[in-house]
Every structure is written in structure tokens, then in C-alpha cells.
Write a protein that holds these residues in place. Sequence first.
Motif, PDB file in Angstrom:
ATOM      1  N   ARG A 132       0.947  -1.044  -0.136  1.00 51.39           N
ATOM      2  CA  ARG A 132       0.082  -0.098   0.086  1.00 51.39           C
ATOM      3  C   ARG A 132       0.813   1.238  -0.148  1.00 51.39           C
ATOM      4  N   GLU A 133       1.915   1.182   0.625  1.00 54.30           N
ATOM      5  CA  GLU A 133       2.866   2.156   0.803  1.00 54.30           C
ATOM      6  C   GLU A 133       3.575   2.759  -0.661  1.00 54.30           C
ATOM      7  N   GLN A 134       3.515   1.715  -1.352  1.00 55.07           N
ATOM      8  CA  GLN A 134       4.044   1.785  -2.784  1.00 55.07           C
ATOM      9  C   GLN A 134       2.974   2.041  -3.821  1.00 55.07           C
ATOM     10  N   GLY A 135       1.679   2.152  -3.371  1.00 55.97           N
ATOM     11  CA  GLY A 135       0.680   2.498  -4.275  1.00 55.97           C
ATOM     12  C   GLY A 135      -0.036   1.559  -4.608  1.00 55.97           C
ATOM     13  N   HIS A 136      -0.020   0.339  -4.406  1.00 57.36           N
ATOM     14  CA  HIS A 136      -0.931  -0.691  -4.790  1.00 57.36           C
ATOM     15  C   HIS A 136      -2.105  -0.746  -4.069  1.00 57.36           C
ATOM     16  N   LEU A 137      -3.211  -1.425  -4.911  1.00 57.77           N
ATOM     17  CA  LEU A 137      -4.573  -1.625  -4.157  1.00 57.77           C
ATOM     18  C   LEU A 137      -4.311  -3.059  -3.590  1.00 57.77           C
ATOM     19  N   VAL A 138      -4.511  -3.309  -2.541  1.00 61.57           N
ATOM     20  CA  VAL A 138      -4.223  -4.619  -1.753  1.00 61.57           C
ATOM     21  C   VAL A 138      -5.422  -5.058  -0.998  1.00 61.57           C
ATOM     22  N   GLU A 139      -5.681  -6.267  -1.180  1.00 64.40           N
ATOM     23  CA  GLU A 139      -6.774  -6.867  -0.240  1.00 64.40           C
ATOM     24  C   GLU A 139      -6.282  -8.041   0.257  1.00 64.40           C
ATOM     25  N   VAL A 140      -6.401  -8.446   1.370  1.00 66.20           N
ATOM     26  CA  VAL A 140      -6.062  -9.485   2.238  1.00 66.20           C
ATOM     27  C   VAL A 140      -7.401 -10.434   2.365  1.00 66.20           C
ATOM     28  N   LEU A 141      -7.232 -11.554   1.783  1.00 67.08           N
ATOM     29  CA  LEU A 141      -8.442 -12.671   1.936  1.00 67.08           C
ATOM     30  C   LEU A 141      -8.119 -13.435   2.952  1.00 67.08           C
ATOM     31  N   ASP A 142      -8.429 -13.211   4.303  1.00 66.26           N
ATOM     32  CA  ASP A 142      -8.003 -14.028   5.505  1.00 66.26           C
ATOM     33  C   ASP A 142      -9.089 -15.202   5.421  1.00 66.26           C
ATOM     34  N   GLY A 143      -8.586 -16.390   5.557  1.00 67.37           N
ATOM     35  CA  GLY A 143      -9.025 -17.798   5.581  1.00 67.37           C
ATOM     36  C   GLY A 143     -10.309 -17.610   6.599  1.00 67.37           C
ATOM     37  N   ASP A 144     -10.183 -17.266   7.710  1.00 72.39           N
ATOM     38  CA  ASP A 144     -10.926 -17.238   8.997  1.00 72.39           C
ATOM     39  C   ASP A 144     -12.144 -16.151   8.356  1.00 72.39           C
ATOM     40  N   GLU A 145     -12.165 -15.314   7.905  1.00 70.38           N
ATOM     41  CA  GLU A 145     -13.208 -14.210   7.385  1.00 70.38           C
ATOM     42  C   GLU A 145     -13.996 -15.014   6.334  1.00 70.38           C
ATOM     43  N   ILE A 146     -13.131 -15.378   5.394  1.00 74.20           N
ATOM     44  CA  ILE A 146     -13.741 -16.291   4.211  1.00 74.20           C
ATOM     45  C   ILE A 146     -14.760 -17.300   4.922  1.00 74.20           C
TER      46      ILE A 146
ATOM     47  N   LEU B 102     -10.713 -12.713  -9.497  1.00 75.65           N
ATOM     48  CA  LEU B 102     -11.648 -11.834 -10.019  1.00 75.65           C
ATOM     49  C   LEU B 102     -11.005 -10.610  -9.515  1.00 75.65           C
ATOM     50  N   LEU B 103     -10.480 -10.204  -8.456  1.00 75.03           N
ATOM     51  CA  LEU B 103      -9.685  -9.200  -8.147  1.00 75.03           C
ATOM     52  C   LEU B 103      -8.596  -8.846  -8.548  1.00 75.03           C
ATOM     53  N   ALA B 104      -7.547  -9.963  -8.641  1.00 71.09           N
ATOM     54  CA  ALA B 104      -6.158  -9.680  -9.221  1.00 71.09           C
ATOM     55  C   ALA B 104      -6.401  -9.366 -10.704  1.00 71.09           C
ATOM     56  N   ARG B 105      -7.379  -9.892 -11.537  1.00 72.88           N
ATOM     57  CA  ARG B 105      -7.472  -9.597 -12.884  1.00 72.88           C
ATOM     58  C   ARG B 105      -7.912  -8.134 -13.108  1.00 72.88           C
ATOM     59  N   ASN B 106      -8.371  -7.587 -12.082  1.00 68.26           N
ATOM     60  CA  ASN B 106      -8.842  -6.076 -11.713  1.00 68.26           C
ATOM     61  C   ASN B 106      -8.006  -5.070 -11.252  1.00 68.26           C
ATOM     62  N   GLY B 107      -6.875  -5.467 -11.273  1.00 71.11           N
ATOM     63  CA  GLY B 107      -5.753  -4.766 -10.567  1.00 71.11           C
ATOM     64  C   GLY B 107      -5.151  -4.721  -9.337  1.00 71.11           C
ATOM     65  N   VAL B 108      -5.808  -5.399  -8.430  1.00 73.70           N
ATOM     66  CA  VAL B 108      -5.708  -5.718  -7.021  1.00 73.70           C
ATOM     67  C   VAL B 108      -4.525  -6.685  -6.595  1.00 73.70           C
ATOM     68  N   LYS B 109      -3.616  -6.201  -5.883  1.00 74.13           N
ATOM     69  CA  LYS B 109      -2.674  -7.265  -5.078  1.00 74.13           C
ATOM     70  C   LYS B 109      -3.491  -8.240  -4.078  1.00 74.13           C
ATOM     71  N   VAL B 110      -3.747  -9.390  -4.274  1.00 76.94           N
ATOM     72  CA  VAL B 110      -4.500 -10.166  -3.569  1.00 76.94           C
ATOM     73  C   VAL B 110      -3.723 -11.114  -2.602  1.00 76.94           C
ATOM     74  N   LEU B 111      -3.620 -10.891  -1.284  1.00 78.12           N
ATOM     75  CA  LEU B 111      -2.889 -11.578  -0.304  1.00 78.12           C
ATOM     76  C   LEU B 111      -3.724 -12.782   0.140  1.00 78.12           C
ATOM     77  N   VAL B 112      -3.417 -14.025   0.013  1.00 74.84           N
ATOM     78  CA  VAL B 112      -4.335 -14.886   0.433  1.00 74.84           C
ATOM     79  C   VAL B 112      -3.646 -16.004   1.373  1.00 74.84           C
ATOM     80  N   PRO B 113      -3.692 -15.624   3.016  1.00 74.57           N
ATOM     81  CA  PRO B 113      -3.341 -16.577   3.862  1.00 74.57           C
ATOM     82  C   PRO B 113      -4.256 -17.553   4.283  1.00 74.57           C
ATOM     83  N   VAL B 114      -4.128 -18.775   3.687  1.00 71.00           N
ATOM     84  CA  VAL B 114      -5.117 -20.095   4.033  1.00 71.00           C
ATOM     85  C   VAL B 114      -4.335 -21.115   4.100  1.00 71.00           C
TER      86      VAL B 114
END
Length: 189
Positions: A40-54, A82-94
Amino acid sequence: MTTSTDKQENHVTTGATVWLTGLPSAGKTTIAYELAGRLREQGHLVEVLDGDEIREFISAGLGFSREDRHTNVQRIGFVAELLARNGVKVLVPVIAPYADSRDAVRGRHAGNGTPYLEIHVATPVEVCSVRDVKGLYAKQAAGELTGLTGVDDPYEEPESPDLRIESQDQTVQESAASVYALLSERGLA
């Protein structure tokens, strides 16, 4: 004066999925949130898809059978791609314990030309059980829980992940930095 359009122009719009797999309490989520801050500090759009929240919101009602775990991983993989192909860095800790489930997610990304990195947070079960962030190992040892991945349920380690992190040998910042370096090397950061 900064408009919302100006802010959008400052975002890096190359998306990618960074899939962090490993045992419970391996450090996946901690590394993901550390990396998210840096991106995020580098200007990336980021989402974390936390396994517990999913599990709570998208996969509510699923159990922990092999079939349900596969379904859960496929749902997460679909949303991530879906998110990644729309420009988001998606971090998936599962945990994603089964190789065929992870391979299917990788295949979905490849089929759509979406960058995908598999990171194996290879913390030994002995270290995870000491960390025991959610008390799962203690419950399993007390006979209150069965089907704990890596203890009495299988975890199929990735054979050739893009990166293997042994979190017990480095700080969270060092682990996140190694993932960031891989993203940079691949032209994604």
C-alpha cells in the motif's frame, strides 16, 4: 486540491494473487498483513482474503471434510482471481491443505492470464504448536478437536512453490520482504 481521480492515477494497477499456504499458526496471516502495508505504501491496491473471514462470510456452512475444504479453497481462488485481474494485489493466507485444490486455483489464474505466486510458509508443526495463535493445537492435544491440519489431518506441502519461507528463522518483516522481492523480480511490485 487532490481529487479522487488524482488519487486513482497514483495506484499501481497490475494485479496478482499471492497465495500463502502452510499449517495453522505458521505465520501466513501475519506475513500477509505486513506485506499488505508495504505494498500500500508503494501505491498498490491490496486486499487480504483471510481464511477465517472467508469461512465466516463466503463459506459459512462448510465443514472440514476434504470436499468442503476443496470447495472453500475454490471459492477463495475465484474471488482472488477476480480481484487480481482487476488490478488488485490479493494476499491469501489460507491453509489450503491439498495440492489438487491449490493446483486448480493456479490453473484458473493461468487460464485467465492472471499472475499467481504460491508461497509456502514452511513453519514446522512443532513451532506452530508452540505459537498456537488460536489454541487449536492445545484443543487437539486435549482431545477436544480432531481433524487438525498437519497433526491428525493431512497437509500436502507444495512440491515447487514460487517461494518457501521458514518463518521460525526470520522476522515477520524479513519474511514479507522476501515475498516483496519475489514480486519485484516478477515485475509485479
